[in-house]
Design an enzyme around this catalytic site. Structure first.
Site, PDB file in Angstrom:
ATOM      1  N   GLU A  81     -11.313  -1.943   5.883  1.00 25.78           N
ATOM      2  CA  GLU A  81     -10.097  -2.178   6.854  1.00 25.78           C
ATOM      3  C   GLU A  81     -10.783  -1.993   8.367  1.00 25.78           C
ATOM      4  O   GLU A  81     -10.167  -2.742   9.153  1.00 25.78           O
ATOM      5  CB  GLU A  81      -8.930  -0.939   6.632  1.00 25.78           C
ATOM      6  N   GLN A 110       0.955  -1.178  -0.061  1.00 25.78           N
ATOM      7  CA  GLN A 110      -0.064  -0.031  -0.077  1.00 25.78           C
ATOM      8  C   GLN A 110       0.920   1.023  -0.189  1.00 25.78           C
ATOM      9  O   GLN A 110       1.634   1.494   0.813  1.00 25.78           O
ATOM     10  CB  GLN A 110      -0.821  -0.087   1.152  1.00 25.78           C
TER      11      GLN A 110
END
Lengths: 388, 317
Positions: A247, A129
């Site tokens: 998330e 990420q």
């Protein structure tokens, strides 16, 4: 609060999963050391391949993205049972399965889905990420890495930080500024960048736990095809918000199960070494029992809410912020209690729970600090005005 | 698994909220406070008529035939509006003590040596002695109040207390009644009241923070105030799932955890609400002190934090 029991179908799913875990877990390779990155990649992708072959990969992904389209409750059962059985954590596959994959599944074109999703599910490709930057942590939208159009490519330059699994990743979900003149949330695009592209330099970062869990990443005129942009140009912030909502949902289910197991182990250790006779410590452990039981119920509440809303997979929305605030705090208290149980051994890094205590410090920082989460709760749930 | 309120449960909650708003609104609560009345017999009768006490009695016995989860929703609403009176004792005594189910008999409870709430207004007293449930009524109750108790100046102006000063006869055991179940459910219902109070003080704080201006902006725009409010919501929501789950499972350890978290949510939220209200929060006129005092009182009733934590610790072994 109609029903906390599981349906016969859900119990059958659990039974079959348990049986499968019992069959395959003994055949897993040995766990690699934390600093053995190639070993960790091999271990995590082997596990992903086993899940794929058994039909458990992308359990909660939609069927048209290659997943199984399981209900949120089935996903909850999957995370609960795999943790209970001591199966590997999602590990290096985390970003692919929980961030980049769901984003591409929701926002990508048919070609993009066909190119990137299958290798995530079978463990052939690892994602990392590229969101945070040295000057853009909690204020993610102020990121400065720039990408300039040059024909059918973007040319990206800048620096990223806290990039988990960067050492072993094949792809990076990269946020770049494509319109410096636009308001800060509006000029961002979401790109899929190859990690072996010329101009990408990865440098491991050593954390306070002594490990190299993250890396910083330098981009020097890295060329990314325009066809690797997911979503419209300058629409990357909205695309990212889709990603982040996953998330804060079921991502922590396995960890709550793990914390409850750790708590029971702490009580057993305290009984064995006599610390149980300390009423202050005993009551602290009792309080933590209430915390983790309630956090487990809160998870079931959020999952049931998602299921009623017809969702599948994660628990998008702000409810995750409520969970994360309390969970990250309780987890740190758990390992503080562990140090009390260990007594003088609490300074021995080779004792169980000591390294976990250090690692737990990241929980109130990662994925949005507790202070940012409190702003989110105050503004988006309670409706308090934006301000200073 | 479907751990969310059903449509019927939502309707029940709305119904009781409307009933309480009509019968025990803020003006009524303030009037009771000024007059020093602890149990309003008219309200009590109306609650009885609405099925508040008979909720869990079988329909064949004139009850509503619902369960512990529904009782919890009622008590949460009662906690929101600071409804005074021995609600849990009367609810638990329905079917066992004549008139309790209909709201015609006010039932107080004596649990070991803790102070007794609303003894002066009670028509009957349930005493939890060891594993037994005993009942005192009529002349025996009056004799007990006169000879074995003395009034205490109560922290909570809407909850008068009596201390037991002498050993006395506590009546005959109630056949078939089990003190453990009575206590367990009393703990849960008290936790539900705490939850209602915690949710209400969160709303009060948010409302105040949105309206009150200082330094040229609503105080809710300041991060320090925002974070107080956010933590209030987090506490209330964690307590909510703990209380609701305990109502579904009726598990003693889960109930202990629910009381622990609900006590903390009610007390801490009332304190933070008072803080958000600033100087106004320290006045008699603001309702927040009434929530805090009730929350402190309830935290000492049925199951204390120390007792709950020991129960939860024992569960780990």
């Amino acid at each position: 609060m109609t029903d906390l029991s599981y349906t016969p179908e859900e119990e059958e799913f659990r039974a079959r999963l348990r049986e499968w875990l019992g069959d395959v877990l003994p055949g897993l390779p040995a766990k690699p050391r934390p600093d053995d990155w190639p070993g960790r990649r091999a271990y995590d992708t082997a596990w992903q391949r086993m899940l794929y072959d058994a039909g458990y990969a992308g359990l909660h992904w939609p069927v048209d993205a290659g997943g199984r389209g399981a209900t949120p409750t089935q996903h909850l059962i999957f995370l609960e049972e795999t943790e209970k059985a001591g199966a590997p954590y999602v590990g290096a596959n985390f970003v692919g399965l929980l961030h980049a994959g769901p984003t591409i599944a929701t926002e990508g074109t048919a070609e993009q889905r066909a190119r990137w999703l299958p290798p995530v599910l079978c463990g052939d490709e690892i994602w990392c990420q590229g969101f945070s930057e040295p000057e853009a942590g909690s204020d993610l939208a102020s990121l400065r890495t720039r990408a300039v159009r040059d024909g059918d490519h973007y040319v990206a330059s800048g620096q990223k930080i806290w990039t988990s699994h960067a050492e072993v990743a094949d792809w990076c979900e990269l946020l770049v500024r494509t319109d410096p003149a636009a308001p800060k949330h509006r000029g961002i695009s979401w790109l899929a960048m190859r990690m072996d592209a010329p101009g990408v330099t990865v440098r491991p970062l050593r954390t306070l736990a002594g490990s190299t869990e993250f890396a910083e990443m330098f981009l020097d005129e890295v060329r990314v095809p325009v066809s690797h942009r997911v979503g419209a140009e300058n629409d990357g912030w909205r695309v990212t918000m889709v990603t982040l909502s996953f998330e804060r949902g079921t991502a922590f289910v396995g960890e709550v199960v793990a914390c409850r197991r750790t708590l029971a182990a702490l009580a057993a250790e305290a009984r064995a070494n006599g610390r149980w006779d300390d009423p202050v410590l005993r009551r602290t452990l009792g309080r933590l029992n209430a915390e983790f039981r309630a956090l487990w119920r809160l998870t079931q509440w959020n999952v049931s809410e998602a299921q009623r809303a017809g969702g599948s997979g994660g628990v998008p929305g702000t409810g995750g912020s409520v969970f994360k605030l309390r969970y990250s705090q309780a987890r740190q208290e758990l390992y503080d209690a562990a140090a009390e149980v260990l007594g003088a051994d609490g300074a021995d890094l080779d004792r169980e729970w000591v390294l976990d205590r250090l690692t737990s410090l990241s929980y109130t920082i990662a994925a949005g600090t507790s202070q940012i989460q409190q702003n989110i709760v105050a503004e988006r749930i309670l409706g308090l005005p934006k301000g200073r | 698994m479907d751990f969310q309120l059903s449509d019927d449960q939502r309707a029940l909650r709305t119904g009781i909220r409307e009933l309480l708003a009509g019968r025990f609104g803020r003006d009524r609560m303030r009037a009771a406070l000024d007059a020093g009345t602890d149990v309003d017999r008219v309200v009590w009768g109306e609650l009885g008529a609405a099925g508040f006490f008979a909720l869990r009695l079988p329909e064949a016995e004139g009850g509503v035939g619902l369960g512990l989860p529904e009782s919890v929703l009622l008590f949460e609403e009662a906690g929101r509006v600071l409804l005074p009176g021995p609600l849990a004792a009367s609810h638990l005594a329905a079917g066992a003590v004549k008139g309790a189910a209909e709201g015609g008999t006010v039932v107080a409870v004596l649990d070991e040596c803790r102070p007794v709430a609303h003894l002066g207004a009670a028509d009957a007293l349930i005493a939890l002695v060891g594993g037994e449930v005993r009942v005192l009524e009529g002349a025996a109750l009056r004799e007990f109040v006169r000879g074995a108790t003395c009034p205490v100046r109560s922290l909570d102006p809407l909850t008068p207390l009596h201390r037991v000063t002498a050993a006395a006869s506590l009546g005959d055991p109630l056949p078939g009644a089990e003190a453990a179940r009575f206590r367990r459910e009393g703990v849960l219902l008290a936790a539900a009241e705490q939850l209602g109070s915690a949710a209400r003080t969160t709303e009060m704080a948010v409302q105040h923070a949105r309206g009150r201006e200082q330094f040229g902006s609503p105080i809710g725009a300041f991060q320090s105030v925002k974070h107080l409010c956010a933590q209030m919501l987090v506490r209330a929501e964690l307590a909510r799932t703990a209380v609701y789950a305990a109502a579904v499972t009726a598990d003693p350890v889960e109930i202990a955890g629910a009381k622990l978290l609900a006590d903390e949510a009610a007390v801490r939220n009332a304190r933070d609400c008072l803080q958000v209200h600033g100087g106004m929060g320290f006045t008699w006129e603001a309702d927040v002190h009434l929530h805090l005092k009730r929350a402190w009182l309830r935290a000492g009733q049925w199951l204390t934090a120390a007792e709950a934590e020991e129960t939860l610790a024992a569960d780990l072994c």
